[in-house]
Design a protein around this motif. Structure first.
Motif, PDB file in Angstrom:
ATOM      1  N   PHE A   1       0.866  -1.174   0.000  1.00 39.20           N
ATOM      2  CA  PHE A   1       0.000   0.000   0.000  1.00 39.20           C
ATOM      3  C   PHE A   1       0.905   1.226   0.000  1.00 39.20           C
ATOM      4  CE2 PHE A   1      -3.868   2.041   0.224  1.00 39.20           C
ATOM      5  CZ  PHE A   1      -4.100   2.770   1.371  1.00 39.20           C
TER       6      PHE A   1
ATOM      7  N   LEU B   1       1.580   5.214  -0.010  1.00 38.13           N
ATOM      8  CA  LEU B   1       0.962   6.437   0.473  1.00 38.13           C
ATOM      9  C   LEU B   1       1.857   7.634   0.202  1.00 38.13           C
ATOM     10  CD1 LEU B   1      -0.255   5.021   3.871  1.00 38.13           C
ATOM     11  CD2 LEU B   1      -1.766   6.064   2.185  1.00 38.13           C
TER      12      LEU B   1
ATOM     13  N   GLY C   1       1.124  18.833  11.047  1.00 36.87           N
ATOM     14  CA  GLY C   1       1.529  17.481  10.734  1.00 36.87           C
ATOM     15  C   GLY C   1       1.470  17.196   9.247  1.00 36.87           C
ATOM     16  N   TYR C   2       1.528  15.926   8.941  1.00 37.78           N
ATOM     17  CA  TYR C   2       1.453  15.471   7.562  1.00 37.78           C
ATOM     18  C   TYR C   2      -0.001  15.322   7.136  1.00 37.78           C
ATOM     19  CZ  TYR C   2       6.373  13.863   7.391  1.00 37.78           C
ATOM     20  OH  TYR C   2       7.732  13.762   7.379  1.00 37.78           O
TER      21      TYR C   2
ATOM     22  N   PHE D   1      -1.982  12.972   4.411  1.00 42.75           N
ATOM     23  CA  PHE D   1      -1.781  11.798   3.573  1.00 42.75           C
ATOM     24  C   PHE D   1      -2.829  11.708   2.486  1.00 42.75           C
ATOM     25  CE2 PHE D   1       1.501   9.036   5.389  1.00 42.75           C
ATOM     26  CZ  PHE D   1       1.750   9.666   6.595  1.00 42.75           C
ATOM     27  N   GLY D   2      -2.414  11.121   1.358  1.00 34.30           N
ATOM     28  CA  GLY D   2      -3.357  10.763   0.323  1.00 34.30           C
ATOM     29  C   GLY D   2      -4.092   9.495   0.705  1.00 34.30           C
ATOM     30  N   SER D   3      -4.999   9.084  -0.154  1.00 32.31           N
ATOM     31  CA  SER D   3      -5.836   7.916   0.146  1.00 32.31           C
ATOM     32  C   SER D   3      -5.141   6.603  -0.195  1.00 32.31           C
ATOM     33  CB  SER D   3      -7.158   8.017  -0.599  1.00 32.31           C
ATOM     34  OG  SER D   3      -6.918   8.213  -1.976  1.00 32.31           O
ATOM     35  N   GLY D   4      -3.993   6.672  -0.841  1.00 26.18           N
ATOM     36  CA  GLY D   4      -3.203   5.471  -1.052  1.00 26.18           C
ATOM     37  C   GLY D   4      -3.476   4.738  -2.349  1.00 26.18           C
TER      38      GLY D   4
ATOM     39  N   ARG E   1      -3.161   0.759  -3.687  1.00 25.48           N
ATOM     40  CA  ARG E   1      -2.851  -0.639  -3.345  1.00 25.48           C
ATOM     41  C   ARG E   1      -2.310  -1.319  -4.584  1.00 25.48           C
ATOM     42  NH1 ARG E   1      -3.135  -3.083   0.885  1.00 25.48           N
ATOM     43  NH2 ARG E   1      -4.634  -1.638   1.796  1.00 25.48           N
TER      44      ARG E   1
ATOM     45  N   TYR F   1      -1.315   9.699  14.776  1.00 23.67           N
ATOM     46  CA  TYR F   1      -2.120   9.523  13.575  1.00 23.67           C
ATOM     47  C   TYR F   1      -3.018   8.300  13.751  1.00 23.67           C
ATOM     48  CZ  TYR F   1       0.984  12.761  11.108  1.00 23.67           C
ATOM     49  OH  TYR F   1       1.682  13.873  10.712  1.00 23.67           O
TER      50      TYR F   1
ATOM     51  N   GLN G   1      -5.228   5.362  11.401  1.00 26.29           N
ATOM     52  CA  GLN G   1      -5.411   4.769  10.088  1.00 26.29           C
ATOM     53  C   GLN G   1      -6.534   3.744  10.151  1.00 26.29           C
ATOM     54  OE1 GLN G   1      -2.342   2.188   8.456  1.00 26.29           O
ATOM     55  NE2 GLN G   1      -2.780   2.869   6.385  1.00 26.29           N
TER      56      GLN G   1
ATOM     57  N   GLY H   1      -7.228   0.049   5.262  1.00 26.74           N
ATOM     58  CA  GLY H   1      -7.192   0.316   3.835  1.00 26.74           C
ATOM     59  C   GLY H   1      -7.231   1.774   3.446  1.00 26.74           C
ATOM     60  N   ARG H   2      -7.031   2.667   4.410  1.00 24.01           N
ATOM     61  CA  ARG H   2      -7.090   4.102   4.112  1.00 24.01           C
ATOM     62  C   ARG H   2      -5.755   4.766   4.433  1.00 24.01           C
ATOM     63  NH1 ARG H   2     -12.719   4.794   4.367  1.00 24.01           N
ATOM     64  NH2 ARG H   2     -12.546   6.705   3.159  1.00 24.01           N
ATOM     65  N   GLY H   3      -5.667   6.040   4.090  1.00 19.65           N
ATOM     66  CA  GLY H   3      -4.492   6.816   4.448  1.00 19.65           C
ATOM     67  C   GLY H   3      -4.524   7.197   5.915  1.00 19.65           C
ATOM     68  N   LEU H   4      -3.415   7.734   6.397  1.00 17.27           N
ATOM     69  CA  LEU H   4      -3.349   8.152   7.800  1.00 17.27           C
ATOM     70  C   LEU H   4      -3.975   9.526   7.963  1.00 17.27           C
ATOM     71  CD1 LEU H   4      -1.054   5.958   7.574  1.00 17.27           C
ATOM     72  CD2 LEU H   4       0.010   7.140   9.509  1.00 17.27           C
TER      73      LEU H   4
ATOM     74  N   HIS I   1      -4.046  12.804  10.562  1.00 22.48           N
ATOM     75  CA  HIS I   1      -3.362  13.472  11.673  1.00 22.48           C
ATOM     76  C   HIS I   1      -4.365  13.770  12.782  1.00 22.48           C
ATOM     77  CE1 HIS I   1      -1.600  17.138  13.637  1.00 22.48           C
ATOM     78  NE2 HIS I   1      -0.560  16.332  13.657  1.00 22.48           N
TER      79      HIS I   1
ATOM     80  N   PHE J   1      -0.749   5.430  15.283  1.00 16.77           N
ATOM     81  CA  PHE J   1       0.695   5.552  15.146  1.00 16.77           C
ATOM     82  C   PHE J   1       1.173   6.829  15.825  1.00 16.77           C
ATOM     83  CE2 PHE J   1       1.408   2.263  11.957  1.00 16.77           C
ATOM     84  CZ  PHE J   1       0.164   2.128  11.371  1.00 16.77           C
TER      85      PHE J   1
END
Lengths: 112, 112
Positions: free
Chosen positions: A88, A90, A100-101, A103-106, A108, B35, B37, B40-43, B45, B88
């Motif tokens: 996966f 990201l 903070g960061y 994130f995108g949805s990733g 797979r 964070y 999660q 199956g998704r992004g993290l 914040h 996390f």
């Protein structure tokens, strides 16, 4: 508002085929950009990060590469995929010393 | 680079109970972030606590930081089924590209 786009959402690729994953950020300038990979049920492994156009730092030696052709575009590539590249992926961005960061949805990726 | 180590690796509680997760790290930090999660998704914040702060609240979340012990904790009060996720921690150094190195996370399951 700031958003991050990552595509495709899922990808099945044969061993030995090339790879290109794209990530774009909107609503911010000069972000730090990151690529992470997560194996099933595991934590995140930092692959690459970039603090500016054309500036790429690699964290883990592997057959992947990254490029940042534009300020808000980050691309993850491979010339020949291995089975071990499955996971996966990201993308994330941050702004220097602000929060903070995001994130995108990733994506797979399954290498078969 | 800095990596947070979460403990426990997995936690299962009943809905309505409080959930506590711990994080340890090794060197000096500028801040520490938590964070979430979903599978199956992004993290996402959740909260950032700076090195000069000892405690921070956000809704049902309470984060503490003890820089002398190099540890942090995340408390989720009155847990809900929707809190089921992996959590996390990510300590962040003051210098460099502000890259975050994530640990394996704590897998939290809230049972109805």
């Amino acid at each position: 508002s700031q958003t991050i786009h990552q595509w495709p959402a899922t990808l099945v690729q044969p061993v030995g085929s090339p790879l290109s994953l794209e990530c774009t950020v909107e609503g911010t300038s000069n972000p730090n950009l990151y690529w992470y990979r997560q194996a099933a049920g595991r934590g995140l492994q930092l692959l690459f990060y970039s603090v500016g156009i054309g500036q790429i730092s690699s964290e883990v030696p592997q057959n992947l590469s990254a490029s940042r052709p534009q300020d808000r575009q980050f691309i993850l590539s491979s010339k020949k995929l291995l089975l071990s590249d499955s996971g996966f992926y990201l993308c994330a961005w941050s702004v220097w010393q602000v929060g903070g960061y995001t994130f995108g949805s990733g994506t797979r990726l399954t290498v078969v | 680079s800095q990596q947070g180590e979460e403990d426990p690796q997995a936690l299962s509680i009943q809905e309505g109970e409080n959930a506590t997760m711990n994080c340890s790290y090794k060197t000096s930090i500028n801040n520490l972030q938590w964070y979430r999660q979903n599978s199956g998704r992004g993290l996402v914040h959740l909260i950032l606590i700076r090195s000069n702060e000892r405690e921070k609240h956000s809704g049902r979340l309470r984060v503490t930081l003890d820089t002398s012990k190099k540890s942090s904790s995340l408390l989720i009060t009155a847990s809900r089924a929707a809190d089921t996720a992996s959590y996390f921690c990510a300590p962040q150094e003051a210098q460099g590209a502000q890259k975050l190195v994530f640990g394996q996370g704590t897998r939290l399951t809230i049972n109805p």
